[in-house]
Design a protein around this motif. Sequence first.
Motif, PDB file in Angstrom:
ATOM      1  N   GLN A  43       0.811  -1.219   0.000  1.00  0.00           N
ATOM      2  CA  GLN A  43       0.000   0.000   0.000  1.00  0.00           C
ATOM      3  C   GLN A  43       0.842   1.266   0.000  1.00  0.00           C
ATOM      4  OE1 GLN A  43      -2.894   0.567   3.335  1.00  0.00           O
ATOM      5  NE2 GLN A  43      -4.353   0.060   1.754  1.00  0.00           N
ATOM      6  N   ASP A  44       1.943   1.264   0.734  1.00  0.00           N
ATOM      7  CA  ASP A  44       2.752   2.482   0.830  1.00  0.00           C
ATOM      8  C   ASP A  44       3.525   2.787  -0.447  1.00  0.00           C
ATOM      9  OD1 ASP A  44       2.106   3.395   3.422  1.00  0.00           O
ATOM     10  OD2 ASP A  44       3.357   1.840   4.303  1.00  0.00           O
ATOM     11  N   TRP A  45       3.647   1.810  -1.348  1.00  0.00           N
ATOM     12  CA  TRP A  45       4.324   2.061  -2.627  1.00  0.00           C
ATOM     13  C   TRP A  45       3.341   2.468  -3.716  1.00  0.00           C
ATOM     14  CZ3 TRP A  45       6.204  -1.707   0.727  1.00  0.00           C
ATOM     15  CH2 TRP A  45       7.525  -1.551   1.120  1.00  0.00           C
ATOM     16  N   ASP A  46       2.062   2.353  -3.448  1.00  0.00           N
ATOM     17  CA  ASP A  46       1.022   2.863  -4.352  1.00  0.00           C
ATOM     18  C   ASP A  46       1.176   2.341  -5.783  1.00  0.00           C
ATOM     19  OD1 ASP A  46      -1.338   4.476  -4.681  1.00  0.00           O
ATOM     20  OD2 ASP A  46      -0.122   5.872  -5.839  1.00  0.00           O
ATOM     21  N   LEU A  47       1.218   1.016  -5.937  1.00  0.00           N
ATOM     22  CA  LEU A  47       1.327   0.418  -7.264  1.00  0.00           C
ATOM     23  C   LEU A  47      -0.040   0.322  -7.923  1.00  0.00           C
ATOM     24  CD1 LEU A  47       3.849  -2.518  -6.645  1.00  0.00           C
ATOM     25  CD2 LEU A  47       4.297  -0.117  -7.126  1.00  0.00           C
ATOM     26  N   ASP A  48      -0.057   0.339  -9.264  1.00  0.00           N
ATOM     27  CA  ASP A  48      -1.320   0.123  -9.964  1.00  0.00           C
ATOM     28  C   ASP A  48      -1.527  -1.371 -10.191  1.00  0.00           C
ATOM     29  OD1 ASP A  48       0.111  -0.673 -12.255  1.00  0.00           O
ATOM     30  OD2 ASP A  48       0.052   1.322 -13.151  1.00  0.00           O
ATOM     31  N   ASN A  49      -2.670  -1.724 -10.785  1.00  0.00           N
ATOM     32  CA  ASN A  49      -3.006  -3.142 -10.983  1.00  0.00           C
ATOM     33  C   ASN A  49      -1.918  -3.891 -11.730  1.00  0.00           C
ATOM     34  OD1 ASN A  49      -5.442  -2.768  -9.747  1.00  0.00           O
ATOM     35  ND2 ASN A  49      -6.646  -2.694 -11.617  1.00  0.00           N
ATOM     36  N   ASP A  50      -1.458  -3.307 -12.835  1.00  0.00           N
ATOM     37  CA  ASP A  50      -0.462  -3.975 -13.676  1.00  0.00           C
ATOM     38  C   ASP A  50       0.822  -4.240 -12.904  1.00  0.00           C
ATOM     39  OD1 ASP A  50      -2.164  -4.023 -15.800  1.00  0.00           O
ATOM     40  OD2 ASP A  50      -1.286  -2.313 -16.829  1.00  0.00           O
ATOM     41  N   GLU A  51       1.234  -3.279 -12.079  1.00  0.00           N
ATOM     42  CA  GLU A  51       2.474  -3.432 -11.327  1.00  0.00           C
ATOM     43  C   GLU A  51       2.334  -4.492 -10.239  1.00  0.00           C
ATOM     44  OE1 GLU A  51       4.180   1.113 -11.871  1.00  0.00           O
ATOM     45  OE2 GLU A  51       2.704   0.671 -10.319  1.00  0.00           O
ATOM     46  N   ILE A  52       1.178  -4.541  -9.589  1.00  0.00           N
ATOM     47  CA  ILE A  52       0.952  -5.591  -8.588  1.00  0.00           C
ATOM     48  C   ILE A  52       0.981  -6.960  -9.255  1.00  0.00           C
ATOM     49  CG2 ILE A  52      -0.729  -6.587  -6.972  1.00  0.00           C
ATOM     50  CD1 ILE A  52      -1.660  -3.720  -6.388  1.00  0.00           C
ATOM     51  N   LEU A  53       0.224  -7.107 -10.349  1.00  0.00           N
ATOM     52  CA  LEU A  53       0.169  -8.393 -11.053  1.00  0.00           C
ATOM     53  C   LEU A  53       1.513  -8.765 -11.654  1.00  0.00           C
ATOM     54  CD1 LEU A  53      -3.298  -7.927 -12.808  1.00  0.00           C
ATOM     55  CD2 LEU A  53      -2.780  -9.515 -10.940  1.00  0.00           C
ATOM     56  N   ASP A  54       2.290  -7.766 -12.049  1.00  0.00           N
ATOM     57  CA  ASP A  54       3.599  -8.022 -12.641  1.00  0.00           C
ATOM     58  C   ASP A  54       4.515  -8.753 -11.666  1.00  0.00           C
ATOM     59  OD1 ASP A  54       5.503  -7.550 -14.869  1.00  0.00           O
ATOM     60  OD2 ASP A  54       6.570  -6.358 -13.386  1.00  0.00           O
ATOM     61  N   GLY A  55       4.323  -8.519 -10.371  1.00  0.00           N
ATOM     62  CA  GLY A  55       5.198  -9.142  -9.386  1.00  0.00           C
ATOM     63  C   GLY A  55       4.676 -10.442  -8.806  1.00  0.00           C
ATOM     64  N   ILE A  56       3.439 -10.818  -9.126  1.00  0.00           N
ATOM     65  CA  ILE A  56       2.884 -12.058  -8.590  1.00  0.00           C
ATOM     66  C   ILE A  56       3.405 -13.242  -9.392  1.00  0.00           C
ATOM     67  CG2 ILE A  56       0.762 -13.405  -8.264  1.00  0.00           C
ATOM     68  CD1 ILE A  56      -0.643 -10.811  -7.508  1.00  0.00           C
ATOM     69  N   VAL A  57       4.109 -14.148  -8.710  1.00  0.00           N
ATOM     70  CA  VAL A  57       4.752 -15.295  -9.366  1.00  0.00           C
ATOM     71  C   VAL A  57       4.192 -16.620  -8.860  1.00  0.00           C
ATOM     72  CG1 VAL A  57       6.872 -14.020  -9.838  1.00  0.00           C
ATOM     73  CG2 VAL A  57       6.633 -15.252  -7.673  1.00  0.00           C
ATOM     74  N   ASP A  58       3.111 -16.543  -8.103  1.00  0.00           N
ATOM     75  CA  ASP A  58       2.509 -17.720  -7.491  1.00  0.00           C
ATOM     76  C   ASP A  58       2.162 -18.764  -8.554  1.00  0.00           C
ATOM     77  OD1 ASP A  58       1.233 -19.410  -5.664  1.00  0.00           O
ATOM     78  OD2 ASP A  58      -0.693 -18.397  -5.929  1.00  0.00           O
ATOM     79  N   GLY A  59       2.428 -20.019  -8.275  1.00  0.00           N
ATOM     80  CA  GLY A  59       2.125 -21.106  -9.206  1.00  0.00           C
ATOM     81  C   GLY A  59       3.119 -22.238  -9.042  1.00  0.00           C
ATOM     82  N   ALA A  60       3.156 -23.109 -10.034  1.00  0.00           N
ATOM     83  CA  ALA A  60       4.100 -24.229  -9.989  1.00  0.00           C
ATOM     84  C   ALA A  60       5.535 -23.706  -9.974  1.00  0.00           C
ATOM     85  CB  ALA A  60       3.884 -25.131 -11.198  1.00  0.00           C
ATOM     86  N   HIS A  61       6.390 -24.371  -9.214  1.00  0.00           N
ATOM     87  CA  HIS A  61       7.811 -24.031  -9.130  1.00  0.00           C
ATOM     88  C   HIS A  61       8.042 -22.578  -8.722  1.00  0.00           C
ATOM     89  CE1 HIS A  61       7.933 -27.463 -12.181  1.00  0.00           C
ATOM     90  NE2 HIS A  61       8.483 -27.945 -11.071  1.00  0.00           N
ATOM     91  N   ASP A  62       7.243 -22.100  -7.765  1.00  0.00           N
ATOM     92  CA  ASP A  62       7.418 -20.711  -7.321  1.00  0.00           C
ATOM     93  C   ASP A  62       8.352 -20.578  -6.124  1.00  0.00           C
ATOM     94  OD1 ASP A  62       5.964 -21.536  -5.118  1.00  0.00           O
ATOM     95  OD2 ASP A  62       4.135 -20.489  -5.662  1.00  0.00           O
ATOM     96  N   CYS A  63       8.941 -21.702  -5.690  1.00  0.00           N
ATOM     97  CA  CYS A  63       9.926 -21.704  -4.601  1.00  0.00           C
ATOM     98  C   CYS A  63       9.376 -21.118  -3.296  1.00  0.00           C
ATOM     99  CB  CYS A  63      11.187 -20.933  -5.006  1.00  0.00           C
ATOM    100  SG  CYS A  63      12.016 -21.625  -6.461  1.00  0.00           S
ATOM    101  N   GLY A  64       8.072 -21.207  -3.119  1.00  0.00           N
ATOM    102  CA  GLY A  64       7.452 -20.689  -1.902  1.00  0.00           C
ATOM    103  C   GLY A  64       7.264 -19.190  -1.896  1.00  0.00           C
ATOM    104  N   ILE A  65       7.388 -18.553  -3.071  1.00  0.00           N
ATOM    105  CA  ILE A  65       7.250 -17.098  -3.188  1.00  0.00           C
ATOM    106  C   ILE A  65       5.989 -16.793  -3.994  1.00  0.00           C
ATOM    107  CG2 ILE A  65       8.295 -14.967  -4.054  1.00  0.00           C
ATOM    108  CD1 ILE A  65      11.019 -16.478  -3.844  1.00  0.00           C
ATOM    109  N   ASP A  66       5.089 -16.012  -3.425  1.00  0.00           N
ATOM    110  CA  ASP A  66       3.866 -15.634  -4.142  1.00  0.00           C
ATOM    111  C   ASP A  66       4.030 -14.333  -4.909  1.00  0.00           C
ATOM    112  OD1 ASP A  66       2.461 -17.867  -3.331  1.00  0.00           O
ATOM    113  OD2 ASP A  66       1.667 -16.910  -1.534  1.00  0.00           O
TER     114      ASP A  66
END
Length: 579
Positions: A43-66
């Motif tokens: 919240q304090d970095w005030d990202l837009d939708n695209d920027e939030i989604l750009d960093g989401i890596v959740d899925g297979a072989h994500d090494c425990g990082i969402d």
Amino acid sequence: MTSAQNNDQRLLDRILDDQHLRLAPQKGRDDFFTFFAADKALQDWDLDNDEILDGIVDGAHDCGIDGIWSFVDGRYITADAHQYLTSRAGMIELVLLQAKTSPGYQETVFEKLHFHLPTLLDMSRDEDELAAHTNAKLLERTRRFLRVLEDLASSFPQVRVKVIYASKAAEGPHPNVKAKGDRLRRELAKITSDTEATIEYLNAADLRERTARGAKAVAQLVFSETPMSTSLGEGYVCLARLDEYYKFITSENQALRLELFESNVRDYAGSTSVNNAISETLKSGTGEDFWWFNNGVTVVADAAQIAGKKIVIKDPQIVNGLQTSHEVYSYFQAGGQHRDRSLLVKIVVAPESGTARDRIIRATNSQTQLPAGALRATESIQKDIEESLTHGGGYYYERRASYYRNLGFPLEQVVSMSRLAREFTAFALREPHTALRHSEALLLDDKHYQQIFAPRVDLDLYRLCLDVHTELRRHLNQYAEDRPLLGETIENWLYPLAGMSAYALTRLRQPTHRDLLNIDLVHLDTELMDRLVGVLDQNFKSALRNNKAGGVDRIARSTDFTNRLRQSVISQSRFHIEH
């Protein structure tokens, strides 16, 4: 036996159900919780939708990082950050997210991160070895961090790494969990000799509080002397002590509030002669007041009202004075003192409708030369696109970041300028490699901008580009439920498929914009999309057999691969391409 929920957990579930239905009903519950948690955590970095989604890596072989996001001096680092970063930086930040819908915190989360992160964040890592068990998106996002860390090393920036663990827990973590978290923190602090690592836990009450807090639409500025006002309209001119202005432009965690500068046509210019002069004036011990040597800042607002020794400002936007604001921020971050010095602040209340705001932005930013395209958000073509997409229904075009998201519109329908640029590039220009390789910084430079946002482009073509990508995105999400995509990230499939679909839907080898506008989207059915996915899958596998280095991520960004896909579509009789 499952323990009973407390009130915070029950209320959080109600909030999640409501926002899931309203914002992203097409997402699974776990996927939406990941986005929700990321939105609140960042919240304090005030990202837009695209920027939030750009960093989401959740899925297979994500090494425990969402999720994983990198920042330089508070600015989110996109794919081609090296194109626009200055050679000096004060702060590099890495934020990692793990989001769990479970009602508690688990030791295994930190155990998994402790196993994978030291390797992922090692500059000497073996990319090919990692590619065998790490998804392509996660590899690329960690690569971004390592690259800026290396590129900016000579400026000796402070490095901060924060791991955020969000869950629906009623309370804080058990001591055993905290011990595992502390072990991870100590390991991450070894990234560089002066890295500061922290672990943050967000439970149900924290997530509720951040949801209620939302984006700050109202701010307060404490003034030094009674403000002057004008009889010609609502507005004030005042002096604010430097430390009070610093409080005005920073969030509770002392991060620069970037949302205050959305309407500013510049970005921070870094170490320039002007900014160096501002910095030297701030550091000066001569006893002379700061505002004597500085033009001050201009704030445009929806409303402003004096309350005691404060001005309460609704929806403030700093439209002039970004460079000064950054220098003031850096000065106090480095331990500077106000020494009873002040800054001149002009607050203008202008109607949202009409041209007053845009004319103020242009006038207050015409004092120095601007980089090409800095005023694009106020150009008529951008306003025309916003009107066309919004009035036509289905999409909400954000010329200014986060406006429609903050109003609660569905995520899939909120379209940023950079998203439209990428999807137009992939479909209308049939350059998916360019859409993948470049981010907003490069897509919106003069060369690309004139190709994408030209007055000659029919406004209906922008909607068509969005419609095609929406259909392809839905199909890929369903397709991936039954079989994993190579590279395990949809973005490497979406843009190539969009380019291929332009040939298949027009049945032409070189379709023009007019040809694309004659497309009937009814023909973009499941059968056609399955065929295109099959062709793309075969080409990915063929390319990997020849060269596995870099994986699908490298292949999809290649001009040669784009040309190979075109040839594959136009040469197959089942697509009925004219010869």
